[in-house]
Motif scaffolding. Structure first.
Motif, short mmCIF file in Angstrom:
data_model
loop_
_atom_site.label_atom_id
_atom_site.label_comp_id
_atom_site.label_asym_id
_atom_site.label_seq_id
_atom_site.Cartn_x
_atom_site.Cartn_y
_atom_site.Cartn_z
N ARG A 103 0.84 -1.20 0.00
CA ARG A 103 0.00 0.00 0.00
C ARG A 103 0.88 1.26 0.00
O ARG A 103 0.60 2.24 -0.71
N GLY A 104 1.97 1.21 0.76
CA GLY A 104 2.90 2.35 0.78
C GLY A 104 3.45 2.60 -0.62
O GLY A 104 3.48 3.74 -1.10
N ALA A 105 3.86 1.52 -1.29
CA ALA A 105 4.40 1.66 -2.66
C ALA A 105 3.32 2.24 -3.58
O ALA A 105 3.60 3.09 -4.44
N MET A 151 4.92 2.29 7.70
CA MET A 151 5.37 2.53 6.32
C MET A 151 4.38 3.41 5.56
O MET A 151 4.76 4.38 4.89
N SER A 152 3.09 3.09 5.64
CA SER A 152 2.18 3.81 4.75
C SER A 152 1.88 5.23 5.23
O SER A 152 1.56 6.10 4.43
N GLN A 153 2.00 5.48 6.54
CA GLN A 153 1.78 6.87 7.01
C GLN A 153 2.90 7.80 6.52
O GLN A 153 2.60 8.85 5.93
N PRO A 154 4.17 7.45 6.72
CA PRO A 154 5.23 8.31 6.15
C PRO A 154 5.12 8.39 4.62
O PRO A 154 5.37 9.44 4.03
N ALA A 155 4.69 7.27 4.00
CA ALA A 155 4.60 7.25 2.53
C ALA A 155 3.64 8.33 2.03
O ALA A 155 3.93 9.03 1.05
N ARG A 156 2.49 8.46 2.68
CA ARG A 156 1.51 9.47 2.27
C ARG A 156 2.16 10.86 2.18
O ARG A 156 1.98 11.59 1.21
N LYS A 157 2.89 11.23 3.24
CA LYS A 157 3.43 12.58 3.32
C LYS A 157 4.59 12.76 2.35
O LYS A 157 4.68 13.79 1.66
N ILE A 158 5.47 11.77 2.32
CA ILE A 158 6.65 11.91 1.44
C ILE A 158 6.20 11.91 -0.02
O ILE A 158 6.70 12.69 -0.83
N ALA A 159 5.23 11.07 -0.35
CA ALA A 159 4.76 10.99 -1.73
C ALA A 159 4.17 12.33 -2.17
O ALA A 159 4.49 12.85 -3.25
N GLY A 160 3.31 12.90 -1.34
CA GLY A 160 2.67 14.18 -1.69
C GLY A 160 3.71 15.26 -1.90
O GLY A 160 3.67 16.03 -2.87
N ALA A 161 4.66 15.34 -0.98
CA ALA A 161 5.68 16.39 -1.04
C ALA A 161 6.55 16.21 -2.28
O ALA A 161 6.74 17.16 -3.08
N LEU A 162 7.07 15.02 -2.47
CA LEU A 162 8.04 14.81 -3.56
C LEU A 162 7.38 14.92 -4.94
O LEU A 162 7.97 15.44 -5.89
N ALA A 221 2.53 19.14 7.81
CA ALA A 221 1.65 18.01 7.50
C ALA A 221 1.72 17.04 8.67
O ALA A 221 2.81 16.57 9.03
N PHE A 222 0.58 16.76 9.27
CA PHE A 222 0.56 15.96 10.50
C PHE A 222 -0.54 14.92 10.44
O PHE A 222 -1.65 15.21 10.00
N THR A 223 -0.24 13.72 10.92
CA THR A 223 -1.29 12.72 11.18
C THR A 223 -1.15 12.29 12.63
O THR A 223 -0.05 11.93 13.06
N GLY A 224 -2.23 12.36 13.38
CA GLY A 224 -2.18 11.97 14.79
C GLY A 224 -3.45 12.39 15.48
O GLY A 224 -4.50 12.52 14.84
N SER A 225 -3.35 12.66 16.76
CA SER A 225 -4.56 12.96 17.53
C SER A 225 -5.04 14.39 17.28
O SER A 225 -4.25 15.27 16.93
#
Ligand code: NAD
Length: 476
Positions: A103-105, A151-162, A221-225
């Motif tokens: 899913r991260g990929a 893996m997939s949480q960092p992937a979301r942010k890095i993918a959008g930015a890059l 960009a944040f994911t959490g509470s």
């Protein structure tokens, strides 16, 4: 199988003077030492990200896309290695960790495609004038990803930015750093220019407090509470910095009279226990029509109680431990409060075993509205099933929390589906499935569940600014 943990700054791996243990939540044994970034490390990351932005924002979208796709291919190749590290640090069953790597990929692959479709537009203008709208990368992104999907949480942010042409400094979760490290390694091997992606770890408040006020940071960009999201939004607003906030949820599931009760009950119990309930879209408040309540609840409770709990490395295990030692006491308190207010604990309700952070699959029935769990997200394997008298009643209860991330319903009635689409206050509504999102669908919340969207054709919007250009042929 577990990597040596390092910071990744300006294209180089580095250690730190201070480190803290990373623990396997299934055994409570130490599996690694996490380097904590110093202020100097953060300043170096910022300087690198500024330089990285200059290079990457001027790299063609196709080249950016190719680099992201090369990195995603490496992640797929390294699926086994990454999945093992995820299960060791997070506890989830290995098969779920394998799916998470894929899913991260996929997040990277989708955004790589979108990198080439950040179209602007031409607005009709008077002769001699041209109006054109351009989408341009916003700048340096400071991102914070949580521990529930390493893996997939960092992937979301890095993918959008890059994909947008931004550079990024990511602080990944201190409990689960290996997923993000593997992503950074894949990008290093794929030839990403130095400084475009920087990875740091450490004390969350120290890192956000240092990075967010810095001038080059243009997006947080944040994911959490919701509580932490609100704090970071306030900090960002003092500097007029944009935010992308993917926060908590407390998802309702409306089970209508017309549904296949058995199938819905089994699906509900299985999906509730996925990732030990530590999912922002986890279905939690189940509202079943009173005519089918007993059958639905019986099926649900039986299937939930049968969940195989254990170390995620063991083949048949369906649910691993909680990812850290903070959640079990919080869940115990929520269950105690509900019981004291009159709820029935149909199964579970306590810690499971005496080693590791395991919690029993738990189902509460007939929970009064004033119980804390009716308003507070449990973020664990705890479900509430309450009867409702009508669709009106169900929708009213579904909307009675400050959250609005995901919502679900089981029904085949077209008139009900129409009303659910119009009236349930969520960013993501799913009918007859408890899956909430795919890389190609926009994901995010309303109300206290956040701002902005990740994925879909909307996924790069927050990472870009809109610039209007007025070109006049003559000087006016
Ligand atoms: P928490 O609120 O302390 O932390 C949540 C996340 O925010 C963690 O990843 C943490 O590292 C980070 N964080 C905390 N303070 C920060 C700060 N000042 N600056 C930057 N980042 C910061 O809670 P927790 O015990 O880690 O998790 C429990 C709650 O967090 C849950 O109830 C759930 O609501 C929420 N959560 C949500 C998601 C999600 O996917 N939306 C994921 C993980 C946790």
């Amino acid at each position: 199988m577990y990597p040596e943990l390092k910071l990744f700054i300006a294209g180089k791996w580095r250690t730190a003077n201070r480190d803290i243990p990373v623990v396997n939540p299934a055994t409570e044994g130490e599996i690694g030492r996490l380097p904590c970034a110093s202020k100097q490390d953060l300043d170096d990351a910022l300087e690198a990200a500024v330089r990285g932005f200059r290079v990457w924002s001027r790299t063609s979208p196709r080249e950016r896309s190719d680099t992201i796709l090369r990195a995603a291919a490496l992640m797929r190749e390294r699926q086994e290695q990454i999945a093992h590290a995820i299960t060791m640090e997070h506890g989830k069953p290995l098969n779920q960790a394998r799916l998470e790597v894929i899913r991260g990929a996929e997040f990277f692959e989708w955004d790589a495609g979108e990198a080439m479709r950040t179209y602007g537009r031409v607005i009709p203008a008077a002769p001699g004038h041209k109006f054109s709208v351009h989408h341009q990368p916003i700048g340096v992104v400071a991102a914070f990803s949580p521990w529930n999907f390493p893996m997939s949480q960092p992937a979301r942010k890095i993918a959008g930015a890059l994909a947008s042409g931004c550079s990024i400094i990511l602080k990944a979760a201190e409990e689960t750093p290996a997923g993000a490290m593997h992503i950074a390694k894949a990008f290093e091997d794929a030839g990403l220019p130095a400084g475009v992606l920087n990875l740091v770890f450490g004390e969350p408040a120290e890192i956000s407090g240092h990075l967010i006020p810095q001038d080059p940071v243009r997006l947080v960009a944040f994911t959490g509470s919701t509580a932490v999201g609100r704090h970071l939004t306030t900090l960002a607003s003092e500097h007029m910095t944009s935010v992308l906030m993917e926060l908590g949820g407390h998802a309702p599931v409306i089970v209508c009279e017309d549904t296949d009760v058995k199938a819905a009950g089994i699906s509900s119990a299985v999906r509730k226990m996925r990732n030990a309930g530590q999912v922002c879209t986890s279905p939690t408040r189940f509202f079943a029509h009173e005519n089918i309540f007993d059958d639905y609840a019986t099926t649900f409770v039986e299937r939930a109680a049968a969940t195989i709990v254990g170390n995620g490395m063991d083949q048949n295990v369906e649910m691993g431990p909680l990812a850290n030692d903070r959640r079990a006491p919080a869940l115990t308190e929520l269950v105690k409060d509900a019981r004291e207010k009159g709820a029935t604990v149909a199964t579970g309700g306590a810690k499971h075993g005496d080693k590791g952070y395991f919690f029993q699959p738990t189902v509460l029935l007939n929970v009064p509205d004033n119980a804390r769990i009716m308003q507070e997200e449990p973020f664990g394997p705890v479900a509430v099933i309450n009867p409702v008298s009508s669709l009106d009643d169900a929708i009213g209860k579904a909307n009675s929390v400050p959250y609005g991330l995901a919502g679900y319903a089981f029904t085949n009635r077209a008139d009900y589906i129409d009303r659910l689409i119009d009236e349930v206050e969520v960013g993501n509504l799913s009918i007859n499935t408890l899956e909430a999102s795919m890389p190609e669908t926009p994901f995010g919340g309303v109300k206290s569940s956040g701002y902005g969207r990740e994925g879909g054709t909307e996924g790069l919007d927050n990472y870009m600014i809109v610039k209007n250009v007025w070109h006049s042929a003559d000087i006016t």
